[in-house]
Design a protein around this motif. Structure first.
Motif, PDB file in Angstrom:
ATOM      1  N   SER A  18     -15.259  31.982  39.243  1.00 33.49           N
ATOM      2  CA  SER A  18     -15.638  31.287  38.006  1.00 33.49           C
ATOM      3  C   SER A  18     -14.856  31.798  36.800  1.00 33.49           C
ATOM      4  N   GLY A  19     -14.300  32.998  36.893  1.00 39.91           N
ATOM      5  CA  GLY A  19     -13.519  33.509  35.763  1.00 39.91           C
ATOM      6  C   GLY A  19     -14.393  33.983  34.619  1.00 39.91           C
ATOM      7  N   THR A  20     -15.474  34.679  34.950  1.00 37.01           N
ATOM      8  CA  THR A  20     -16.406  35.168  33.924  1.00 37.01           C
ATOM      9  C   THR A  20     -15.705  36.017  32.870  1.00 37.01           C
ATOM     10  N   ARG A  21     -14.838  36.914  33.313  1.00 40.12           N
ATOM     11  CA  ARG A  21     -14.206  37.837  32.364  1.00 40.12           C
ATOM     12  C   ARG A  21     -13.174  37.134  31.483  1.00 40.12           C
ATOM     13  N   GLY A  87     -16.956  29.896  48.419  1.00 40.57           N
ATOM     14  CA  GLY A  87     -18.328  30.398  48.460  1.00 40.57           C
ATOM     15  C   GLY A  87     -18.640  31.242  47.241  1.00 40.57           C
ATOM     16  N   SER A  93     -15.176  33.026  50.240  1.00 36.34           N
ATOM     17  CA  SER A  93     -14.133  32.034  49.985  1.00 36.34           C
ATOM     18  C   SER A  93     -12.979  32.200  50.966  1.00 36.34           C
ATOM     19  N   ALA A 113      -5.255  33.133  43.619  1.00 37.48           N
ATOM     20  CA  ALA A 113      -4.652  32.175  42.679  1.00 37.48           C
ATOM     21  C   ALA A 113      -4.462  32.835  41.315  1.00 37.48           C
ATOM     22  N   LYS A 210      -2.840  40.371  38.126  1.00 39.16           N
ATOM     23  CA  LYS A 210      -3.937  39.396  38.200  1.00 39.16           C
ATOM     24  C   LYS A 210      -4.388  39.009  36.804  1.00 39.16           C
TER      25      LYS A 210
HETATM   26  N1  CTP Z   1     -12.474  34.087  44.178  1.00 41.94           N
HETATM   27  C1  CTP Z   1     -12.903  33.095  45.046  1.00 41.94           C
HETATM   28  N2  CTP Z   1     -14.239  32.912  45.271  1.00 41.94           N
HETATM   29  C2  CTP Z   1     -15.152  33.679  44.644  1.00 41.94           C
HETATM   30  C3  CTP Z   1     -14.735  34.697  43.759  1.00 41.94           C
HETATM   31  C4  CTP Z   1     -13.379  34.881  43.543  1.00 41.94           C
HETATM   32  O1  CTP Z   1     -12.087  32.371  45.594  1.00 41.94           O
HETATM   33  N3  CTP Z   1     -16.434  33.455  44.877  1.00 41.94           N
HETATM   34  C5  CTP Z   1     -11.043  34.232  43.901  1.00 41.94           C
HETATM   35  C6  CTP Z   1     -10.708  33.957  42.454  1.00 41.94           C
HETATM   36  O2  CTP Z   1     -10.571  32.559  42.227  1.00 41.94           O
HETATM   37  C7  CTP Z   1      -9.434  34.728  42.224  1.00 41.94           C
HETATM   38  C8  CTP Z   1      -9.544  35.880  43.223  1.00 41.94           C
HETATM   39  O3  CTP Z   1     -10.604  35.554  44.095  1.00 41.94           O
HETATM   40  O4  CTP Z   1      -8.274  33.962  42.467  1.00 41.94           O
HETATM   41  C9  CTP Z   1      -9.736  37.224  42.545  1.00 41.94           C
HETATM   42  O5  CTP Z   1     -11.010  37.230  41.884  1.00 41.94           O
HETATM   43  P1  CTP Z   1     -11.243  37.527  40.341  1.00 41.94           P
HETATM   44  O6  CTP Z   1      -9.968  37.852  39.671  1.00 41.94           O
HETATM   45  O7  CTP Z   1     -12.391  38.440  40.230  1.00 41.94           O
HETATM   46  O8  CTP Z   1     -11.633  36.048  39.791  1.00 41.94           O
HETATM   47  P2  CTP Z   1     -13.042  35.535  39.302  1.00 41.94           P
HETATM   48  O9  CTP Z   1     -14.103  35.973  40.229  1.00 41.94           O
HETATM   49  O10 CTP Z   1     -12.882  34.064  39.108  1.00 41.94           O
HETATM   50  O11 CTP Z   1     -13.184  36.222  37.889  1.00 41.94           O
HETATM   51  P3  CTP Z   1     -14.423  37.057  37.315  1.00 41.94           P
HETATM   52  O12 CTP Z   1     -14.678  38.163  38.294  1.00 41.94           O
HETATM   53  O13 CTP Z   1     -13.991  37.497  35.964  1.00 41.94           O
HETATM   54  O14 CTP Z   1     -15.569  36.059  37.262  1.00 41.94           O
END
Ligand code: CTP
Ligand code: MG
Length: 387
Positions: A18-21, A87, A93, A113, A210
């Protein structure tokens, strides 16, 4: 139809987070770096490498958007690509991606990605329990709350990147046992090693970082801006617009109100001069067109005047690192008689764009819709400069 043999290597590109950060208004994979999304850039890199099966793992509800990025990046290799739904965790995922592997595949790469600018070569360099790593440059400390507990020797550490490559059967078995044990691993190498297999390191790439936070996104934007072909050259753009007479109220043209003149019709105030300028500027910068940024999907621009369109366009260009050089516009039409107000119009439009705008007008000797006074036709040319 591809005439290529079925590849024995596949890459699972996980994009379902989801890209929370990062905190964008879409899942991270669909946040734009320039005119292209994070996922699109990642896939451009993947398809620049040698042919392999490409499985994109998308967030639920965003499969269509992932498909568009996949098709755009794939070119004539579209039949190698496929989108599946991810997932709740990265591990789930990846597992969803592994379930879509073709029978002939014996080597799997797993790639984030979010590492959008990873160079193409890294995607195929070794594929059997290998992970790209970079030396750690920061000085590291072991902490406990606010306290620093110990120094850490960074020579003993390295940062792991993707794509990580594995023999397919071993990775599938490792995933199956991770699922059984219920343990979540931070990356595929850790999961693979936990299953008792060895992992070798190869050197990673600086560009394989990343994208996690806004600062990372800006870093990617700067890298792309610096390496784009033709980036140091000025760029030209062309815009045209046509509006029919028949709108409500007074005419608005070239940013000015023309009391007593028949109005042009349109979603906004019908100011065809302003609209042609917007298209010329967006086109010059390669940032889409007026419909995309101001069309009927953006009701906030209904009835808007030139000042709103031009100042927003100037802003969009600035956000993408473009300054406006100059704009030259010409409209064809019998009315209004433009000459007496040319200086006023040019000063106004130049002020809105912060760059010289010249406007000329001509009639068409009675020919065409402009000659019959049914409407106005405008052409604009703009020059923009990467800064
Ligand atoms: N990813 C995924 N499925 C998830 C969580 C992460 O496919 N349930 C993928 C993300 O899309 C990313 C990669 O794993 O390409 C690395 O994760 P991260 O950089 O942590 O991305 P996010 O989880 O989207 O970001 P955040 O933790 O900030 O929410
Ligand atoms: Mg995450």
């Amino acid at each position: 139809m591809s005439i290529l043999p079925v590849p024995d290597i596949a890459i699972v590109v996980v994009a379902a987070g989801s890209g929370t950060r990062l905190g964008g208004d879409a899942p991270k994979a669909f946040v734009g770096i320039d005119s292209r999304s994070i996922l699109r850039h990642a896939l451009d890199g993947v398809f620049a490498a040698r042919p392999m099966q490409v499985i994109v793992v998308a967030p639920s509800g965003f499969e269509g958007q992932a498909e568009s990025d996949l098709l755009a990046a794939a070119g004539d290799r579209a039949d190698l690509g496929r989108v599946v739904t991810g997932g709740g965790t990265r591990q789930e995922s990846v597992a969803a991606g592994l379930a879509a592997l073709w029978a002939d595949v014996d080597t799997v790469l797993v790639h984030d990605a979010a590492r959008a600018l990873t160079p193409p070569a890294a995607a195929v360099d070794g594929a059997s329990g290998v992970i790209p790593m970079l030396p750690v440059v920061d000085t590291l400390k072991k902490i406990d709350g606010e306290a620093i507990v110990a120094a850490v020797d960074r020579a003993e550490l390295a940062a792991a990147q993707t794509p990580q490559g594995f023999p397919r059967r071993l990775l599938e078995a490792a995933y199956a046992s991770a699922r059984e044990s219920g343990v979540e691993y931070t990356d595929d190498a850790a999961l693979f090693a936990a299953a008792g297999h060895s992992v070798r390191r190869i050197s990673g790439a600086e560009r394989g970082f990343k994208i996690t936070t806004q600062a990372d996104l800006e870093r990617a934007q700067h890298l792309l801006a610096a390496s784009a072909p033709g980036r140091s050259l000025p760029r030209v753009g062309l815009g045209t617009d046509v509006h029919a007479f028949g709108g409500e109220g007074d005419l608005w043209l070239a940013g000015l109100e023309w009391p007593g003149e028949q109005a042009l019709s349109g979603h906004s105030d019908g100011d065809a001069v302003a609209h042609a300028i917007v298209d010329a500027l967006l086109g010059a910068a390669g940032l889409g067109d007026i419909g995309e940024h101001f069309g009927t999907a953006h009701p906030e621009y209904s009835g808007a005047h030139a000042s709103v369109f031009l100042s927003r366009t100037r802003e969009i260009l600035a956000e993408h690192g473009f300054a406006i050089g100059n704009v030259s516009v010409q409209f064809q039409g019998n009315r209004p008689r433009f000459g007496p107000r040319r200086a006023e119009a040019q000063a106004l439009l130049s002020g809105m764009l912060g760059a010289p705008v010249s406007v000329t007008a001509t009639t068409t000797d009675g020919l065409g819709f402009a000659g019959r006074a049914e409407g106005i036709s405008v052409t604009a040319v703009a020059l923009v400069i990467p800064v």
